[in-house]
Design an enzyme around this catalytic site. Structure first.
Site, PDB file in Angstrom:
ATOM      1  N   LYS A   1       1.022  -1.306   0.031  1.00 25.64           N
ATOM      2  CA  LYS A   1      -0.008   0.003   0.008  1.00 25.64           C
ATOM      3  C   LYS A   1       0.862   1.159   0.085  1.00 25.64           C
ATOM      4  CE  LYS A   1      -3.680  -0.338   2.269  1.00 25.64           C
ATOM      5  NZ  LYS A   1      -4.699  -0.682   3.192  1.00 25.64           N
TER       6      LYS A   1
ATOM      7  N   ARG B   1      -3.506   3.126   8.323  1.00 26.38           N
ATOM      8  CA  ARG B   1      -3.761   1.961   7.547  1.00 26.38           C
ATOM      9  C   ARG B   1      -2.439   0.915   7.643  1.00 26.38           C
ATOM     10  NH1 ARG B   1      -6.357   5.784   4.515  1.00 26.38           N
ATOM     11  NH2 ARG B   1      -8.709   5.313   4.148  1.00 26.38           N
TER      12      ARG B   1
ATOM     13  N   GLY C   1      -8.781  -7.318   4.618  1.00 22.15           N
ATOM     14  CA  GLY C   1      -9.332  -7.496   5.889  1.00 22.15           C
ATOM     15  C   GLY C   1      -8.547  -8.037   7.031  1.00 22.15           C
TER      16      GLY C   1
ATOM     17  N   MET D   1      -5.481  -6.865   8.364  1.00 22.42           N
ATOM     18  CA  MET D   1      -4.784  -5.784   9.159  1.00 22.42           C
ATOM     19  C   MET D   1      -5.607  -4.773   9.423  1.00 22.42           C
ATOM     20  SD  MET D   1      -1.630  -6.765   9.624  1.00 22.42           S
ATOM     21  CE  MET D   1      -2.408  -8.434  10.063  1.00 22.42           C
TER      22      MET D   1
ATOM     23  N   ARG E   1      -3.457  -1.054  -6.035  1.00 20.94           N
ATOM     24  CA  ARG E   1      -2.634  -1.982  -6.160  1.00 20.94           C
ATOM     25  C   ARG E   1      -3.250  -2.789  -7.480  1.00 20.94           C
ATOM     26  NH1 ARG E   1      -6.151  -4.721  -1.115  1.00 20.94           N
ATOM     27  NH2 ARG E   1      -7.861  -5.011  -2.372  1.00 20.94           N
TER      28      ARG E   1
ATOM     29  N   HIS F   1     -15.891  -7.106   1.760  1.00 20.45           N
ATOM     30  CA  HIS F   1     -14.909  -8.092   2.313  1.00 20.45           C
ATOM     31  C   HIS F   1     -15.071  -9.465   1.860  1.00 20.45           C
ATOM     32  CE1 HIS F   1     -13.572 -10.805   5.557  1.00 20.45           C
ATOM     33  NE2 HIS F   1     -12.519 -10.279   5.642  1.00 20.45           N
TER      34      HIS F   1
ATOM     35  N   SER G   1      13.819 -42.030 -11.766  1.00 16.20           N
ATOM     36  CA  SER G   1      12.454 -41.385 -11.724  1.00 16.20           C
ATOM     37  C   SER G   1      12.315 -41.376  -9.940  1.00 16.20           C
ATOM     38  CB  SER G   1      11.181 -42.169 -12.167  1.00 16.20           C
ATOM     39  OG  SER G   1      10.227 -41.475 -11.890  1.00 16.20           O
TER      40      SER G   1
ATOM     41  N   CYS H   1       7.846 -39.080 -10.433  1.00 16.13           N
ATOM     42  CA  CYS H   1       6.542 -39.533 -10.474  1.00 16.13           C
ATOM     43  C   CYS H   1       5.795 -39.548  -9.316  1.00 16.13           C
ATOM     44  CB  CYS H   1       6.612 -40.969 -11.094  1.00 16.13           C
ATOM     45  SG  CYS H   1       7.460 -42.133 -10.113  1.00 16.13           S
TER      46      CYS H   1
ATOM     47  N   TYR I   1      11.415 -34.611 -16.665  1.00 19.55           N
ATOM     48  CA  TYR I   1      10.119 -34.495 -16.815  1.00 19.55           C
ATOM     49  C   TYR I   1       9.508 -34.761 -15.406  1.00 19.55           C
ATOM     50  CZ  TYR I   1      10.332 -39.541 -16.332  1.00 19.55           C
ATOM     51  OH  TYR I   1      10.353 -40.774 -15.922  1.00 19.55           O
TER      52      TYR I   1
END
Length: 886
Positions: A22, A91, A100, A102, A332, A445, A768, A836, A856
């Site tokens: 913020k 704030r 919601g 803080m 934001r 909220h 694997s 896997c 992979y």
């Protein structure tokens, strides 16, 4: 002494770690020349120092006072001035948005004297007393934990007796006196009259709120580190509650639910900061502002366009209009639904604001998973019970509960029904399948938090008359009680009594090949971004598939082969009797007969899987679990034999099975006779399976196919085990005419295998990682036991940020993987390495595996698209050094 306080003009958005999200964005807007009230930010450094010692760092409040004097000089107004007081808003603002969580306190600086000065300056005594009661209410709740309902009860009583214009100045003055008494009763002393004391206590309260229960719950949910701390933003007050030419609102530069461009948000006339998100009154759609105040609306649209171009993303904006003058209180990068994330990312590429690589960083595998969830099948659906505001898409069905505790304690799906939610409802929102409120809109909220969590939410269903104490709500003449089933649609806002059937989502149907990529805007966006992920990813994605049907499904979903075929699943059902014959065999002849009976069944299974994966690799794991798992449980057999003997009957085969189970019983089967050990002590078992694979491959070649089987030996801990099995495997392969060359590898699933990977690689064509067992053996956890016993406590205490069975333990298990990859490839540079375990489908784990150099990952068929997207994101992160978890 370090610097702890920064004027808005000193920062920018790159300093979010120091200034919080913020504060950094307020600084950025200030630098852009946008109308931001004067203010400053107390840094996260100060919060961390406070959390470490329990006291503000030395010199902090002297620094705060110095910056405060600069604001006073700029505005020619003083904090505590009885004639023309400066009022402040405090704030919080951490590095990551925590809606919601803080606390916010407005109107700091009001007291029994300055309230008169505010009334005189504004010309509105009612406004002044309303602001004073807001301060006492927020300050009491936030700083001292006074129950919010005590203030709300008194406020509701005053509103009930007020005239059409709301409470009078006299009524609000009396309400302030009542609030003061509530404060004294709970706190033990009078509400503080010194404005500077109010400010310092508010700053301290924001620091303390970082460790509140709901903040910690939210951080665990979102995997936000506990040691970041929060910044504190102090800003000169601007007032939206000064009459019809004033107001407050929230705006989005695009629809956060769908991603559609346009004007989205909520506005309240004659309202103060938190009124919109608190949902205390139902809001007006933002376009209504064009009628109420066209000048402010045009200016707001200009600012929205500026911010979206500057941030190159959806922006969430909070603003206040004070008597026709527009002020920006926050911006934001906005939270959005999974659908909106994909649509917006594709749009921004088309608009030239971001690249296709950047677009991949704006979406996540978890969001793609949400889009694959079913939606309601509305064909033949009844008339909805009511319709609210679709605030967070999805189809949720569950029993009605009216409080957070009941939702959190529920063992089956529930719908949390509230007038409006507040931060204390977070545990229930996490647990619930969906949230339904009678108040609030898309920026309440409930809506903001639900969207952030991917939870279905319907807000503002005004026709609901909720009586939580009685455990019911009424819609017209219909009464819905706790335990009744509701269905809620977070896209349309519709609510049904009873369970509405669900149907596959369009994205799931597209991924299954049932819809074209042009089916709709969302499907088109998913197609584009998933296609780009495939184009840039280095990491292959295979599937865990044990049947031909699973293999075909996986291929449709984009799998590049089978990474794990568990052959033990082929021994269940009607074939279990053949395995029993093998276990009970009395001598080589009976054992060979049982294996001969199993051979054609195994071969047929492999033919189907190799046909489904024609031209792609299929890794087939030889039998892994202990043989006694194919026999009836010990307790069940004991009871059956006992009953037969009690009746004077011959227990027959059950007695033979019981003797075998007792003979094979192990104190810890997971660490007993299983995996490679079975192949070494049960003659012919692995040979039968290898022959079935080789004959299946030869059959597919004769049919014109291109089979590419790979044989994987499980649970190897020493190279000599693998070498001994490999001799037998190669002997069998040489005996099968027409069989192709078949690679032989091993599953790395015990720490010793990882620690001796260099030696094992000499006998293995591939590794694997079986991360399920590797996690169990590294942590000394028996998964079946610990998840139900103490994992909950570990997660609650923060010992685990997330279960190590859900997301890879990078520090421990991950270190073993890195070591095995490095040493295995040092010994055999061409070594293929995959994973896997279930972690192969977890987006965070996939990014780790890509960074660790694996070739992979393999996961369940339905998670293949998620792994493909995560692998693409990992490739972008590797080239740019950035990752975005929005």
């Amino acid at each position: 002494m370090g610097k702890y306080v920064y004027d808005f003009i000193e920062g920018d958005r790159s300093r979010a770690d120091l200034l919080g999200g913020k504060g950094a964005n307020l600084a950025e807007m200030t630098r852009l020349g946008l109308p931001v009230p004067p203010g400053f930010t107390v840094s996260t450094d100060a919060c961390r120092a406070f959390l470490a010692t329990g006291s503000p760092p030395a010199g902090l409040f002297e620094e705060v006072n110095a910056h405060l004097r600069e604001i006073e000089a700029r505005l020619d107004r003083r904090l505590g001035d009885p004639r023309d007081p400066l009022l402040l808003a405090v704030r919080s603002g951490g590095r990551y948005s925590m809606p919601g969580m803080m606390e916010t306190i407005l109107d700091i600086g009001l007291n029994d004297v300055t309230v008169g000065g505010l009334a005189a300056r504004s010309g509105d005594e009612r406004f002044a007393w309303d602001s004073y009661r807001r301060l006492i209410q927020m300050f009491g709740r936030t700083v001292h934990g006074v129950p919010a309902e005590e203030f709300e009860h008194e406020l509701a009583a005053v509103r009930a007796t007020a005239g059409p214009g709301g409470p009078s100045a006299g009524q609000l003055r009396d309400l302030v006196d009542t609030y003061k008494k509530i404060f004294v009763r709970h706190v033990g002393h009078d509400f503080p009259q010194a404005p500077h004391e109010q400010l310092f206590l508010a700053v301290r309260a924001v620091f303390e709120s970082w460790n509140s229960e709901r903040a910690r719950i939210y951080r665990r949910q979102e995997r936000i580190p506990d040691d970041l701390g929060t910044a504190v933003n102090v800003m000169a007050m601007v007032f939206g509650n000064l009459g019809p030419d004033s107001g407050t609102g929230v705006a989005f530069t695009r629809d956060p639910a769908t991603g559609a461009p346009g004007v989205y948000g909520d506005y309240l006339t004659d309202a103060q900061g938190e009124d919109v998100v608190a949902g205390i009154r139902n809001t007006l759609p933002l376009p209504e502002l064009a009628r109420l105040d066209p000048v402010s609306f045009r200016r707001l649209r200009e600012i929205m366009a500026t911010l979206e171009r500057h941030y190159r993303d959806l922006c969430d904006i909070e603003f206040t209009i004070e008597r026709g003058r527009l002020w920006m209180l926050q911006t934001r990068v906005g939270k959005r639904t999974a659908a909106a994330a994909f649509v917006i990312a594709a749009q921004l590429v088309d608009e030239g604001l971001i690249t296709a690589d950047e677009a991949l960083t704006r979406v996540t595998g978890a969001q793609l998973a949400q889009l694959m969830f079913p939606a309601f099948d509305l064909a033949g659906a009844p008339e909805p019970l009511t319709v609210g505001v679709g605030a967070s898409p999805g189809a949720a069905v569950g029993r009605v509960v009216f409080d957070s505790a009941a939702a959190a304690a529920a063992t089956d799906p529930v719908i949390l029904v509230r007038r409006e939610t507040n931060p204390d409802d977070l545990p229930g929102m996490i647990a619930a399948a969906g949230v339904l409120t009678s108040r609030g809109g898309k920026t309440s909220h409930a809506a903001v938090v639900a969207r952030g969590m991917g939870r279905t939410c319907v807000c503002g269903a005004e026709s609901l008359d909720i009586d939580a104490e009685r455990g019911e709500f009424v819609v017209g003449d219909r009464v819905v009680r706790a335990g009744d089933v509701l269905s809620i649609d977070g896209t349309t806002g519709r609510v049904w009594l009873g369970a509405v059937p669900v149907q596959p989502s369009p994205v799931a149907r597209y991924l299954a090949g049932e819809l074209s990529p042009e089916a709709d805007g969302l499907v088109a966006a998913v197609h584009r971004l998933l296609g780009h992920a495939d184009a840039v990813r280095r990491l292959g994605v295979r599937a865990n598939a044990d049947t031909p049907e699973d293999a075909r499904r996986a291929r449709r979903l984009g799998a590049g082969g089978v990474g794990l075929c568990r052959t033990e699943h082929m021994f269940l059902g009607e074939r279990r009797e053949l395995v029993e014959r093998l276990i009970l065999a009395d001598g080589p002849a009976e054992r060979e007969a049982a294996l001969a009976a199993l051979l054609p069944l195994q071969r047929a299974d492999f033919v189907g899987i190799l046909a489904a994966m024609d031209g792609l690799p299929a890794t087939i794991r030889l039998l892994d679990p202990p043989l006694h798992e194919f026999l009836p449980p010990l307790a069940e057999l004991t009871a059956r034999v006992a009953r037969a003997e009690a009746r004077g009957e011959d227990p027959g085969r059950d007695a033979t099975l019981l003797a075998a189970v007792r003979r094979m019983h192990e104190a810890n089967p997971m660490l007993g006779l299983r995996g490679v050990r079975l192949g070494l002590v049960v003659p012919g078992l692995f040979a039968m399976q290898v022959r079935a694979v080789a004959e299946a491959a030869a059959q597919r070649i004769r049919a014109g196919g291109d089979p590419r089987p790979e044989i994987m030996v499980p649970l190897v801990g020493d190279v000599r085990e693998l070498a001994a099995v490999r001799v037998e495997v190669e002997r069998v392969l040489a005996e099968v005419d027409g069989a192709p060359e078949i690679p032989i590898g091993t599953m790395i699933e015990v720490p010793r295998a990882a620690l001796t990977a260099g030696e094992i690689a000499a006998e293995a064509h591939f590794f694997s990682f079986g991360t399920n067992d590797l996690t169990q053996t590294t942590w000394a956890f028996s998964r079946d036991d610990v998840e139900g016993s103490f994992f909950g406590a570990y997660l609650e205490r923060g010992i685990f940020p997330v279960s190590p069975f859900e997301s890879i333990d990078a520090k421990g298990v991950g270190r073993l993987i890195r070591l095995a990859v490095a040493e295995g490839r040092a010994a055999r540079p061409e070594l293929t390495v995959g994973v896997c375990g279930e972690h192969g489908g977890d987006p965070d784990s996939v990014e780790f595996f890509a960074e660790a150099g694996l070739d992979y990952v393999s996961c369940s068929p339905y998670r293949v698209p998620i792994a493909r997207l995560a692998a693409g994101r990992a490739a972008v992160a590797a080239t740019t050094g950035t990752s975005d978890s929005r």
